[in-house]
Design a protein around this motif. Structure first.
Motif, PDB file in Angstrom:
ATOM      1  N   ILE A  97       0.805  -1.124  -0.066  1.00  0.00           N
ATOM      2  CA  ILE A  97      -0.079   0.032  -0.091  1.00  0.00           C
ATOM      3  C   ILE A  97       0.764   1.312   0.121  1.00  0.00           C
ATOM      4  O   ILE A  97       0.554   2.278  -0.654  1.00  0.00           O
ATOM      5  CB  ILE A  97      -0.776  -0.120   1.203  1.00  0.00           C
ATOM      6  N   GLY A  98       1.986   1.149   0.716  1.00  0.00           N
ATOM      7  CA  GLY A  98       2.968   2.348   0.746  1.00  0.00           C
ATOM      8  C   GLY A  98       2.649   3.261   1.964  1.00  0.00           C
ATOM      9  O   GLY A  98       3.348   4.398   2.005  1.00  0.00           O
ATOM     10  N   GLY A  99       1.734   2.871   2.893  1.00  0.00           N
ATOM     11  CA  GLY A  99       1.764   3.548   4.086  1.00  0.00           C
ATOM     12  C   GLY A  99       2.554   3.356   5.216  1.00  0.00           C
ATOM     13  O   GLY A  99       3.824   2.817   4.974  1.00  0.00           O
ATOM     14  N   THR A 100       2.518   3.920   6.428  1.00  0.00           N
ATOM     15  CA  THR A 100       3.464   3.600   7.492  1.00  0.00           C
ATOM     16  C   THR A 100       3.212   2.583   8.142  1.00  0.00           C
ATOM     17  O   THR A 100       2.043   2.059   8.703  1.00  0.00           O
ATOM     18  CB  THR A 100       3.319   4.995   8.551  1.00  0.00           C
ATOM     19  N   GLN A 138      11.244   1.932   1.708  1.00  0.00           N
ATOM     20  CA  GLN A 138      12.515   2.577   1.083  1.00  0.00           C
ATOM     21  C   GLN A 138      12.525   2.521  -0.235  1.00  0.00           C
ATOM     22  O   GLN A 138      11.757   2.156  -0.915  1.00  0.00           O
ATOM     23  CB  GLN A 138      13.893   2.025   1.603  1.00  0.00           C
ATOM     24  N   ASP A 139      13.310   3.734  -0.903  1.00  0.00           N
ATOM     25  CA  ASP A 139      13.316   3.902  -2.357  1.00  0.00           C
ATOM     26  C   ASP A 139      13.782   2.765  -2.931  1.00  0.00           C
ATOM     27  O   ASP A 139      15.128   1.954  -2.481  1.00  0.00           O
ATOM     28  CB  ASP A 139      14.272   5.318  -2.851  1.00  0.00           C
ATOM     29  N   GLY A 140      13.135   2.028  -3.957  1.00  0.00           N
ATOM     30  CA  GLY A 140      13.656   0.777  -4.725  1.00  0.00           C
ATOM     31  C   GLY A 140      13.554  -0.458  -3.982  1.00  0.00           C
ATOM     32  O   GLY A 140      13.832  -1.669  -4.517  1.00  0.00           O
ATOM     33  N   GLU A 141      12.673  -0.252  -2.917  1.00  0.00           N
ATOM     34  CA  GLU A 141      12.517  -1.648  -1.997  1.00  0.00           C
ATOM     35  C   GLU A 141      11.167  -2.027  -2.445  1.00  0.00           C
ATOM     36  O   GLU A 141      10.000  -1.263  -2.219  1.00  0.00           O
ATOM     37  CB  GLU A 141      12.461  -1.219  -0.641  1.00  0.00           C
ATOM     38  N   ASP A 142      11.205  -3.322  -2.716  1.00  0.00           N
ATOM     39  CA  ASP A 142       9.833  -4.085  -3.076  1.00  0.00           C
ATOM     40  C   ASP A 142       9.031  -4.339  -1.713  1.00  0.00           C
ATOM     41  O   ASP A 142       9.608  -4.388  -0.649  1.00  0.00           O
ATOM     42  CB  ASP A 142       9.840  -5.235  -4.051  1.00  0.00           C
ATOM     43  N   ALA A 143       7.841  -5.043  -2.027  1.00  0.00           N
ATOM     44  CA  ALA A 143       7.027  -5.204  -0.826  1.00  0.00           C
ATOM     45  C   ALA A 143       7.528  -6.553  -0.218  1.00  0.00           C
ATOM     46  O   ALA A 143       7.421  -6.556   1.160  1.00  0.00           O
ATOM     47  CB  ALA A 143       5.378  -5.376  -1.383  1.00  0.00           C
TER      48      ALA A 143
END
Length: 405
Positions: free
Chosen positions: A287-290, A340-345
């Protein structure tokens, strides 16, 4: 006959007054009169005495051949090898195959010493009359005093939860409704925690999950949510249940936006015993949340919180919890984490899992809990085959894995 009913009614009033006045009301306000702390201290002293008595009794037993750390019997220097010794090594080899890293995570955690519960007395035997008397007294206390008390509290807490959330659900959406919903949930969960004689220690409260984020924790038991919800309110995501659990779920969702979903297979639900953390599903990390990681560690000395769903149904499990000495656990709130940038799930989920394992003193395993009921994926088999072949030919794992896919 009427006199007997009058006496019974008076006893019931006294019982209910004690439950409400000394336990339920303090629990509703997040307070404690200290009875549980005193009970735990006495219990700790009793179990320590029992442990010393068991160790003394074991020292008095005839000694068996000593074992090394890897479980192999050590031979005396003067002993001769006989052909029958090979059978022992064959047996140990088969045991190591069966009791692998995955399988042993779906059974109860092994205790260092007996905690005076009959269900954990598999590896201990009669020691002394005094220890047997203490055990018998413990059975009386747990089944004749604590069990009725805990059932009373559980019935009050769950009834209040169903009635309260149903009534709050009739109100129009507003801040007042949200406040009342939180109040009903946290009050009822605190009463339910008292029904388990739960002693919970929360650490790093400044990192408690905040609204808008996702709380992720290691999963040992259905009571995990009772443990967490004693210190805050959560909108939960979980499996749809039938029966009494279904009634509770339907009432809860009227006042709070919980999400109940139907799994493709009921057997997909998986609890891991309180020794390790396995792979998280990656959906929450896409999702990209915290993410607010939480580590929960139960103390098996007082009662085993692990739910072996393949062996016990919900009713049997709850009965085992209510007839244990207590539920004692530590809860650590970890610092919030973001992708993080470039980090997948998948890598993000593994990073959160490692943080939880390190804080809770748990084993960090890179296996999927679904292996409890599913066959191992072919990719996992191929990886192990490559590692084995690398040992045979003298190559490292990286060199062995190079080649066309």
């Amino acid at each position: 006959m009427e006199a007997a009913w009058d006496i019974a009614f008076v006893l019931f009033q006294v019982w209910l007054s004690i439950v409400v006045g000394l336990i339920m009301l303090p629990a509703m306000f997040g307070m404690s009169l200290g009875f549980t702390d005193i009970y735990i201290k006495v219990l700790v002293k009793t179990l320590e005495w029992a442990t010393l008595r068991i160790q003394r009794g074991q020292n008095e037993q005839p000694t068996l051949p000593s074992q090394s750390a890897n479980g192999i019997i050590e031979k005396d220097d003067g002993g001769d090898f006989t052909l029958c010794d090979a059978f022992y090594f064959c047996k140990k080899g088969i045991e190591n195959i069966v009791e692998d890293q995955v399988t042993q995570r779906f059974t109860s955690e092994e205790l260092a010493s007996w905690n005076l519960l009959t269900r954990t007395n598999n590896n201990f035997r009669y020691i002394s009359v005094r220890l047997t008397i203490i055990w018998g007294l413990g059975v009386f206390i747990r089944y004749c005093i604590l069990l009725p008390l805990r059932i009373t509290l559980a019935v009050i807490g769950l009834s209040w939860l169903v009635i309260g959330t149903t009534l709050v659900g009739l109100l129009p959406s507003s801040n007042v409704k949200n406040w009342l919903s939180d109040l009903v949930h946290i009050t009822c969960y605190r009463i339910c925690a008292r029904a388990l004689s739960a002693t919970i220690r929360y650490h790093n409260k400044e990192n408690r999950p905040k609204k808008g984020g996702i709380c992720v924790a290691n999963h040992t038991s259905p009571i995990d949510i009772v443990i967490l919800a004693n210190d805050g309110c959560y909108a939960m995501v979980g499996q749809v249940h039938g029966g009494l659990m279904g009634v509770i779920q339907r009432s809860m969702v009227r006042s709070c936006p919980h999400v109940w979903f139907e799994r493709a297979e009921m057997k997909d639900r998986t609890c891991i015993n309180n020794t390790s953390v396995m792979m998280f599903k990656k959906g929450s990390f896409e999702i990209g949340g915290t993410i607010y990681p939480v580590a929960i560690k139960y103390d098996p000395q007082f009662g085993d919180a692990f739910w072996n769903s393949a062996k016990y149904n919900m009713v049997s499990y709850i009965l085992r919890m209510m007839t244990s000495w207590a539920i004692v656990c530590n809860v650590w709130y970890l610092a919030p984490m973001t992708r993080q940038d470039g980090e997948d799930a998948v890598h993000f989920a593994n990073r959160v899992k490692s943080a939880i394992a390190q804080q809770g003193g748990l084993v960090d395993l890179s296996w999927d809990g679904g292996l409890k009921r599913e066959r191992v994926k072919e990719s996992f088999k191929e990886e192990q085959q490559k590692m084995y072949s690398s040992m045979i030919v003298g190559l490292d794992c990286h060199e062995a894995s190079v080649g066309p896919e």
